[in-house]
Write a protein that holds these residues in place. Structure first.
Motif, PDB file in Angstrom:
ATOM      1  N   ILE A   1     -12.930 -16.450  -2.908  1.00 51.75           N
ATOM      2  CA  ILE A   1     -13.060 -15.035  -3.258  1.00 51.75           C
ATOM      3  C   ILE A   1     -12.152 -14.191  -2.356  1.00 51.75           C
ATOM      4  O   ILE A   1     -11.522 -13.231  -2.807  1.00 51.75           O
ATOM      5  CB  ILE A   1     -14.526 -14.575  -3.152  1.00 51.75           C
ATOM      6  CG1 ILE A   1     -15.397 -15.342  -4.157  1.00 51.75           C
ATOM      7  CG2 ILE A   1     -14.641 -13.067  -3.387  1.00 51.75           C
ATOM      8  CD1 ILE A   1     -16.886 -15.083  -4.029  1.00 51.75           C
ATOM      9  N   ARG A   2     -12.068 -14.570  -1.074  1.00 49.82           N
ATOM     10  CA  ARG A   2     -11.196 -13.861  -0.126  1.00 49.82           C
ATOM     11  C   ARG A   2      -9.751 -13.872  -0.618  1.00 49.82           C
ATOM     12  O   ARG A   2      -9.058 -12.853  -0.571  1.00 49.82           O
ATOM     13  CB  ARG A   2     -11.295 -14.524   1.254  1.00 49.82           C
ATOM     14  CG  ARG A   2     -10.380 -13.885   2.304  1.00 49.82           C
ATOM     15  CD  ARG A   2     -10.369 -14.694   3.606  1.00 49.82           C
ATOM     16  NE  ARG A   2      -9.489 -14.096   4.586  1.00 49.82           N
ATOM     17  CZ  ARG A   2      -9.845 -13.173   5.471  1.00 49.82           C
ATOM     18  NH1 ARG A   2     -11.088 -12.730   5.493  1.00 49.82           N
ATOM     19  NH2 ARG A   2      -8.969 -12.682   6.321  1.00 49.82           N
TER      20      ARG A   2
ATOM     21  N   LYS B   1      -1.825  -9.660  -2.637  1.00 48.26           N
ATOM     22  CA  LYS B   1      -1.087  -8.456  -3.036  1.00 48.26           C
ATOM     23  C   LYS B   1      -0.763  -8.440  -4.530  1.00 48.26           C
ATOM     24  O   LYS B   1      -0.521  -7.378  -5.104  1.00 48.26           O
ATOM     25  CB  LYS B   1       0.198  -8.351  -2.213  1.00 48.26           C
ATOM     26  CG  LYS B   1      -0.023  -7.946  -0.768  1.00 48.26           C
ATOM     27  CD  LYS B   1       1.263  -7.808   0.002  1.00 48.26           C
ATOM     28  CE  LYS B   1       1.783  -9.145   0.477  1.00 48.26           C
ATOM     29  NZ  LYS B   1       2.873  -9.013   1.464  1.00 48.26           N
ATOM     30  N   LYS B   2      -0.778  -9.594  -5.163  1.00 48.02           N
ATOM     31  CA  LYS B   2      -0.501  -9.654  -6.603  1.00 48.02           C
ATOM     32  C   LYS B   2      -1.624  -9.000  -7.414  1.00 48.02           C
ATOM     33  O   LYS B   2      -1.427  -8.642  -8.577  1.00 48.02           O
ATOM     34  CB  LYS B   2      -0.342 -11.110  -7.046  1.00 48.02           C
ATOM     35  CG  LYS B   2       0.866 -11.807  -6.439  1.00 48.02           C
ATOM     36  CD  LYS B   2       0.902 -13.268  -6.868  1.00 48.02           C
ATOM     37  CE  LYS B   2       2.059 -14.010  -6.195  1.00 48.02           C
ATOM     38  NZ  LYS B   2       2.034 -15.464  -6.526  1.00 48.02           N
TER      39      LYS B   2
ATOM     40  N   LEU C   1       1.217  -7.801   5.623  1.00 46.73           N
ATOM     41  CA  LEU C   1       0.068  -6.994   5.237  1.00 46.73           C
ATOM     42  C   LEU C   1      -0.542  -7.499   3.936  1.00 46.73           C
ATOM     43  O   LEU C   1       0.169  -7.847   2.997  1.00 46.73           O
ATOM     44  CB  LEU C   1       0.468  -5.524   5.072  1.00 46.73           C
ATOM     45  CG  LEU C   1       1.013  -4.823   6.320  1.00 46.73           C
ATOM     46  CD1 LEU C   1       1.343  -3.370   6.001  1.00 46.73           C
ATOM     47  CD2 LEU C   1       0.012  -4.901   7.466  1.00 46.73           C
ATOM     48  N   ASP C   2      -1.893  -7.537   3.880  1.00 44.41           N
ATOM     49  CA  ASP C   2      -2.571  -7.972   2.653  1.00 44.41           C
ATOM     50  C   ASP C   2      -2.872  -6.768   1.757  1.00 44.41           C
ATOM     51  O   ASP C   2      -2.522  -5.631   2.080  1.00 44.41           O
ATOM     52  CB  ASP C   2      -3.838  -8.773   2.971  1.00 44.41           C
ATOM     53  CG  ASP C   2      -4.875  -7.971   3.751  1.00 44.41           C
ATOM     54  OD1 ASP C   2      -5.066  -6.774   3.434  1.00 44.41           O
ATOM     55  OD2 ASP C   2      -5.522  -8.539   4.657  1.00 44.41           O
TER      56      ASP C   2
ATOM     57  N   LEU D   1      -2.568  -2.578   2.779  1.00 43.16           N
ATOM     58  CA  LEU D   1      -1.516  -1.767   2.172  1.00 43.16           C
ATOM     59  C   LEU D   1      -2.053  -0.453   1.579  1.00 43.16           C
ATOM     60  O   LEU D   1      -1.311   0.279   0.933  1.00 43.16           O
ATOM     61  CB  LEU D   1      -0.805  -2.573   1.079  1.00 43.16           C
ATOM     62  CG  LEU D   1       0.125  -3.685   1.586  1.00 43.16           C
ATOM     63  CD1 LEU D   1       0.545  -4.594   0.448  1.00 43.16           C
ATOM     64  CD2 LEU D   1       1.345  -3.090   2.288  1.00 43.16           C
ATOM     65  N   SER D   2      -3.333  -0.166   1.798  1.00 42.07           N
ATOM     66  CA  SER D   2      -3.925   1.061   1.271  1.00 42.07           C
ATOM     67  C   SER D   2      -3.323   2.292   1.948  1.00 42.07           C
ATOM     68  O   SER D   2      -2.671   2.203   2.986  1.00 42.07           O
ATOM     69  CB  SER D   2      -5.445   1.036   1.467  1.00 42.07           C
ATOM     70  OG  SER D   2      -6.024  -0.044   0.775  1.00 42.07           O
ATOM     71  N   THR D   3      -3.575   3.463   1.362  1.00 40.46           N
ATOM     72  CA  THR D   3      -2.962   4.702   1.833  1.00 40.46           C
ATOM     73  C   THR D   3      -3.598   5.218   3.122  1.00 40.46           C
ATOM     74  O   THR D   3      -4.712   4.837   3.487  1.00 40.46           O
ATOM     75  CB  THR D   3      -3.099   5.808   0.764  1.00 40.46           C
ATOM     76  OG1 THR D   3      -4.496   6.125   0.592  1.00 40.46           O
ATOM     77  CG2 THR D   3      -2.500   5.361  -0.568  1.00 40.46           C
ATOM     78  N   ARG D   4      -2.895   6.125   3.760  1.00 37.99           N
ATOM     79  CA  ARG D   4      -3.419   6.771   4.966  1.00 37.99           C
ATOM     80  C   ARG D   4      -4.724   7.513   4.656  1.00 37.99           C
ATOM     81  O   ARG D   4      -5.684   7.432   5.427  1.00 37.99           O
ATOM     82  CB  ARG D   4      -2.387   7.738   5.541  1.00 37.99           C
ATOM     83  CG  ARG D   4      -2.895   8.483   6.774  1.00 37.99           C
ATOM     84  CD  ARG D   4      -1.958   9.579   7.219  1.00 37.99           C
ATOM     85  NE  ARG D   4      -2.532  10.252   8.381  1.00 37.99           N
ATOM     86  CZ  ARG D   4      -1.949  10.323   9.575  1.00 37.99           C
ATOM     87  NH1 ARG D   4      -0.778   9.765   9.774  1.00 37.99           N
ATOM     88  NH2 ARG D   4      -2.547  10.939  10.576  1.00 37.99           N
ATOM     89  N   GLU D   5      -4.761   8.234   3.536  1.00 37.60           N
ATOM     90  CA  GLU D   5      -5.964   8.969   3.148  1.00 37.60           C
ATOM     91  C   GLU D   5      -7.154   8.031   3.012  1.00 37.60           C
ATOM     92  O   GLU D   5      -8.268   8.360   3.420  1.00 37.60           O
ATOM     93  CB  GLU D   5      -5.729   9.702   1.825  1.00 37.60           C
ATOM     94  CG  GLU D   5      -6.927  10.518   1.367  1.00 37.60           C
ATOM     95  CD  GLU D   5      -6.721  11.148   0.000  1.00 37.60           C
ATOM     96  OE1 GLU D   5      -7.563  11.977  -0.402  1.00 37.60           O
ATOM     97  OE2 GLU D   5      -5.730  10.801  -0.678  1.00 37.60           O
TER      98      GLU D   5
END
Length: 199
Positions: A46-47, A53-54, A150-151, A155-159
């Motif tokens: 699951i991890r 990233k795909k 980075l996974d 890779l998510s945004t700063r916000e």
């Protein structure tokens, strides 16, 4: 004893988990280290799905259910049996991550998050949770050194990460098991703070 570590990415959790394990082992204790998501063959699969990233098109609802499914397997296959044997279990993330990341970060209703967390973990609640609080600017600085590895979550945004950090701080104001530690301190200073609370 069941201990968890929480914080935004690059806050230094894994280092402190390792140092705490070494501390307990020096006292002759048996220590089990687990990571989330993961920790069992099913949970590790699951991890892979969660962090690949795909899978950038993953829906928020899918994400929270996958994290919870991984955790439910980990609790029943690994955590509870180890605690019943009298061993110390240290978890690198646990259900508070779902509250912070999927609840505050993704905007999923927090009442639903609490319900699914409770369903996934049952009686497995940490005795103490160390939250390593890292400012977003420092996270970005540390993150920039590892751009190529980075996974999907990292890779998510700063916000997104600002909301996650705010979520953790709100949890800490209401949950007595939370110990907030300044993650900009040195590795050794943080370790000593942790040891003093454990003692």
């Amino acid at each position: 004893m069941f201990i968890s570590f929480e914080g935004i990415d690059f806050c230094g959790k894994s280092t402190q988990v390792r140092k705490l394990r070494e501390y307990f082992e020096s006292l002759g204790k048996k220590v089990i280290i687990i990571r989330e998501p993961g920790g069992t063959p099913i949970s590790e699969k699951i991890r892979d799905i969660l962090l690949d990233k795909k899978n950038s098109g993953m829906m928020n609802e899918t994400e929270i259910l996958l994290f919870s499914a991984s955790r439910a397997q980990l609790v029943r296959e690994e955590i509870l049996p180890q605690l019943k044997e009298g061993n110390i279990v240290i978890s690198d993330r646990f259900f508070d991550s779902t509250t912070a990341y999927q609840g505050y970060g993704r905007g999923i209703d927090t009442h639903f998050v609490k319900t699914i967390n409770a369903f996934a973990v049952g009686e497995a609640v940490p005795a103490v949770t160390f939250f390593l609080d890292l400012p977003i600017e420092e996270m970005i600085k540390r993150q920039s050194n590892q751009k190529n590895t980075l996974d999907r979550m990292e890779l998510s945004t700063r916000e997104f990460f600002e909301n996650v950090r705010r979520g953790y701080l709100e949890i800490a104001t209401t949950d007595k098991r939370f110990v907030v530690i300044d993650a900009t301190k040195s590795v050794e200073d943080i370790h000593q703070i942790i040891i003093s609370h454990i003692a």
